[in-house]
Design a protein around this motif. Structure first.
Motif, mmCIF file in Angstrom:
data_model
loop_
_atom_site.group_PDB
_atom_site.id
_atom_site.type_symbol
_atom_site.label_atom_id
_atom_site.label_comp_id
_atom_site.label_asym_id
_atom_site.label_seq_id
_atom_site.Cartn_x
_atom_site.Cartn_y
_atom_site.Cartn_z
ATOM 1 N N ARG A 68 0.822 -1.191 0.000
ATOM 2 C CA ARG A 68 0.000 0.000 0.000
ATOM 3 C C ARG A 68 0.872 1.263 0.000
ATOM 4 N NH1 ARG A 68 -4.826 -1.282 -1.663
ATOM 5 N NH2 ARG A 68 -6.272 -1.549 0.006
ATOM 6 N N CYS A 69 2.108 1.104 -0.414
ATOM 7 C CA CYS A 69 3.028 2.237 -0.519
ATOM 8 C C CYS A 69 3.593 2.244 -1.934
ATOM 9 C CB CYS A 69 4.180 2.109 0.473
ATOM 10 S SG CYS A 69 3.662 2.020 2.179
ATOM 11 N N PHE A 70 3.683 3.436 -2.492
ATOM 12 C CA PHE A 70 4.203 3.569 -3.848
ATOM 13 C C PHE A 70 5.238 4.674 -3.893
ATOM 14 C CE2 PHE A 70 -0.047 1.884 -4.271
ATOM 15 C CZ PHE A 70 0.103 0.892 -5.222
ATOM 16 N N GLU A 71 6.230 4.479 -4.744
ATOM 17 C CA GLU A 71 7.182 5.529 -5.081
ATOM 18 C C GLU A 71 6.978 5.878 -6.543
ATOM 19 O OE1 GLU A 71 11.132 4.108 -4.238
ATOM 20 O OE2 GLU A 71 10.912 4.488 -2.089
ATOM 21 N N VAL A 72 6.804 7.158 -6.819
ATOM 22 C CA VAL A 72 6.743 7.649 -8.190
ATOM 23 C C VAL A 72 8.145 8.152 -8.507
ATOM 24 C CG1 VAL A 72 5.694 9.309 -9.771
ATOM 25 C CG2 VAL A 72 4.311 8.277 -7.942
ATOM 26 N N ARG A 73 8.765 7.568 -9.522
ATOM 27 C CA ARG A 73 10.149 7.891 -9.870
ATOM 28 C C ARG A 73 10.207 8.534 -11.244
ATOM 29 N NH1 ARG A 73 12.586 2.025 -8.009
ATOM 30 N NH2 ARG A 73 12.035 2.245 -5.797
ATOM 31 N N ASP A 74 11.147 9.453 -11.410
ATOM 32 C CA ASP A 74 11.325 10.079 -12.721
ATOM 33 C C ASP A 74 12.121 9.153 -13.628
ATOM 34 O OD1 ASP A 74 14.050 10.365 -12.021
ATOM 35 O OD2 ASP A 74 13.859 12.504 -11.616
ATOM 36 N N SER A 75 12.406 9.601 -14.842
ATOM 37 C CA SER A 75 13.083 8.738 -15.816
ATOM 38 C C SER A 75 14.502 8.380 -15.399
ATOM 39 C CB SER A 75 13.093 9.391 -17.198
ATOM 40 O OG SER A 75 13.776 10.629 -17.146
ATOM 41 N N GLY A 76 15.098 9.150 -14.505
ATOM 42 C CA GLY A 76 16.436 8.843 -14.005
ATOM 43 C C GLY A 76 16.430 7.916 -12.801
ATOM 44 N N GLY A 77 15.233 7.557 -12.311
ATOM 45 C CA GLY A 77 15.125 6.660 -11.169
ATOM 46 C C GLY A 77 15.012 7.366 -9.830
ATOM 47 N N SER A 78 15.042 8.701 -9.816
ATOM 48 C CA SER A 78 14.921 9.442 -8.562
ATOM 49 C C SER A 78 13.468 9.498 -8.116
ATOM 50 C CB SER A 78 15.433 10.875 -8.731
ATOM 51 O OG SER A 78 16.802 10.873 -9.042
ATOM 52 N N VAL A 79 13.239 9.293 -6.827
ATOM 53 C CA VAL A 79 11.887 9.364 -6.275
ATOM 54 C C VAL A 79 11.442 10.819 -6.266
ATOM 55 C CG1 VAL A 79 10.453 8.941 -4.241
ATOM 56 C CG2 VAL A 79 12.254 7.314 -4.861
ATOM 57 N N VAL A 80 10.262 11.084 -6.835
ATOM 58 C CA VAL A 80 9.718 12.444 -6.844
ATOM 59 C C VAL A 80 8.495 12.562 -5.947
ATOM 60 C CG1 VAL A 80 10.672 13.093 -9.084
ATOM 61 C CG2 VAL A 80 8.414 12.028 -8.989
ATOM 62 N N LEU A 81 7.769 11.459 -5.735
ATOM 63 C CA LEU A 81 6.605 11.442 -4.849
ATOM 64 C C LEU A 81 6.528 10.089 -4.161
ATOM 65 C CD1 LEU A 81 3.756 12.840 -7.154
ATOM 66 C CD2 LEU A 81 4.967 14.094 -5.348
ATOM 67 N N LYS A 82 5.960 10.099 -2.955
ATOM 68 C CA LYS A 82 5.629 8.859 -2.262
ATOM 69 C C LYS A 82 4.150 8.911 -1.923
ATOM 70 C CE LYS A 82 10.128 7.986 -0.160
ATOM 71 N NZ LYS A 82 10.840 7.778 1.114
ATOM 72 N N VAL A 83 3.481 7.777 -2.064
ATOM 73 C CA VAL A 83 2.058 7.691 -1.753
ATOM 74 C C VAL A 83 1.871 6.496 -0.834
ATOM 75 C CG1 VAL A 83 -0.276 7.444 -2.678
ATOM 76 C CG2 VAL A 83 1.478 8.639 -4.015
ATOM 77 N N ARG A 84 1.262 6.758 0.330
ATOM 78 C CA ARG A 84 1.010 5.693 1.306
ATOM 79 C C ARG A 84 -0.486 5.632 1.568
ATOM 80 N NH1 ARG A 84 4.066 2.966 4.904
ATOM 81 N NH2 ARG A 84 5.844 4.267 4.411
ATOM 82 N N SER A 85 -1.040 4.437 1.426
ATOM 83 C CA SER A 85 -2.469 4.231 1.626
ATOM 84 C C SER A 85 -2.731 3.775 3.056
ATOM 85 C CB SER A 85 -2.976 3.176 0.644
ATOM 86 O OG SER A 85 -4.298 2.837 0.946
ATOM 87 N N HIS A 86 -3.653 4.472 3.715
ATOM 88 C CA HIS A 86 -4.127 4.094 5.048
ATOM 89 C C HIS A 86 -5.642 4.021 4.963
ATOM 90 C CE1 HIS A 86 -0.282 4.685 7.078
ATOM 91 N NE2 HIS A 86 -0.143 5.791 6.385
ATOM 92 N N ASP A 87 -6.176 2.815 4.956
ATOM 93 C CA ASP A 87 -7.617 2.602 4.810
ATOM 94 C C ASP A 87 -8.113 3.309 3.549
ATOM 95 O OD1 ASP A 87 -7.818 1.021 7.133
ATOM 96 O OD2 ASP A 87 -7.889 2.821 8.375
ATOM 97 N N SER A 88 -8.918 4.342 3.682
ATOM 98 C CA SER A 88 -9.472 5.028 2.509
ATOM 99 C C SER A 88 -8.813 6.381 2.276
ATOM 100 C CB SER A 88 -10.983 5.203 2.678
ATOM 101 O OG SER A 88 -11.236 5.968 3.835
ATOM 102 N N ARG A 89 -7.599 6.550 2.784
ATOM 103 C CA ARG A 89 -6.874 7.814 2.649
ATOM 104 C C ARG A 89 -5.487 7.544 2.070
ATOM 105 N NH1 ARG A 89 -4.751 11.544 7.528
ATOM 106 N NH2 ARG A 89 -4.231 13.387 6.303
ATOM 107 N N PHE A 90 -5.098 8.360 1.093
ATOM 108 C CA PHE A 90 -3.794 8.252 0.450
ATOM 109 C C PHE A 90 -2.988 9.489 0.810
ATOM 110 C CE2 PHE A 90 -6.810 5.799 -1.847
ATOM 111 C CZ PHE A 90 -6.130 4.675 -2.294
#
Length: 193
Positions: A68-90
């Motif tokens: 329930r956790c995601f990393e959004v990475r750019d084309s170079g592989g660097s993390v630009v955003l993190k998204v963590r899901s808790h029940d019905s909230r991201f």
């Protein structure tokens, strides 16, 4: 954003008017994000699942063990955003953990987007796989669709399992990050457990 810049894009997750999302992007279990010409812009990777959790998920096919956790990475592989899901909230943060905002389920197919305690928009799915994202003033700022090719998407056609994100306006943060986070991570969580 001028119409010319909308057509040209900027070569990043936050500047392209069209994103094709969903084609597998490697051994890490993530999926790729491409521009309308098929050029890679980044990846989204599920994180936070250790070997035991992965084994339990594989054996039981239970949503309880799904990441329930995601990393959004750019084309170079660097993390630009993190998204963590808790029940019905991201919860959406920058790579360093600085909070940006959250996406909270308010109904079966309706989510509120907020930042610093104030509403900045909504996400609605009127049935089916498509989403519409509107700003606080009710103007549509982005949409996602599965299996359809918007009129200006001229270089690459979505493949099986992919969806298209169309950003209709130039956005600034926090809305830009919330739109990217929603468009890239809600579909795998909601549609695939």
């Amino acid at each position: 954003m001028t119409s010319g810049s909308r057509h040209a894009g900027g070569g990043t997750l936050f500047t392209e008017p069209y994103l094709l999302v969903g084609r597998p992007a490697g051994a890490d279990g993530g999926f790729g994000v491409r521009d309308r010409y098929g050029r890679p812009l980044g990846t989204v990777v599920a994180t936070g699942a250790g070997p035991l959790r992965k084994l339990l998920r594989a054996l039981t096919n239970s949503a309880r063990f799904r990441p329930r956790c995601f990393e959004v990475r750019d084309s170079g592989g660097s993390v630009v955003l993190k998204v963590r899901s808790h029940d019905s909230r991201f919860l959406v943060t920058r790579a360093d953990g600085t909070p940006i905002g959250d996406i909270t389920r308010r109904g079966r197919d309706w989510f509120a987007l907020s930042a610093q305690g104030r509403s900045v928009g909504t996400l609605e799915s009127p049935g089916g796989p498509d989403f519409a994202i509107t700003g606080a003033d009710g103007t549509e700022v982005a949409r996602t669709s599965k299996g359809r090719r918007p009129g200006e998407l001229d270089g690459s056609v979505p493949g099986a399992g992919e969806h298209v994100v169309e950003v209709l306006a130039q956005l600034t943060d926090p809305m830009a990050s919330l739109v990217i986070a929603a468009a890239l991570t809600l579909d795998p969580v909601l549609r695939h457990g």
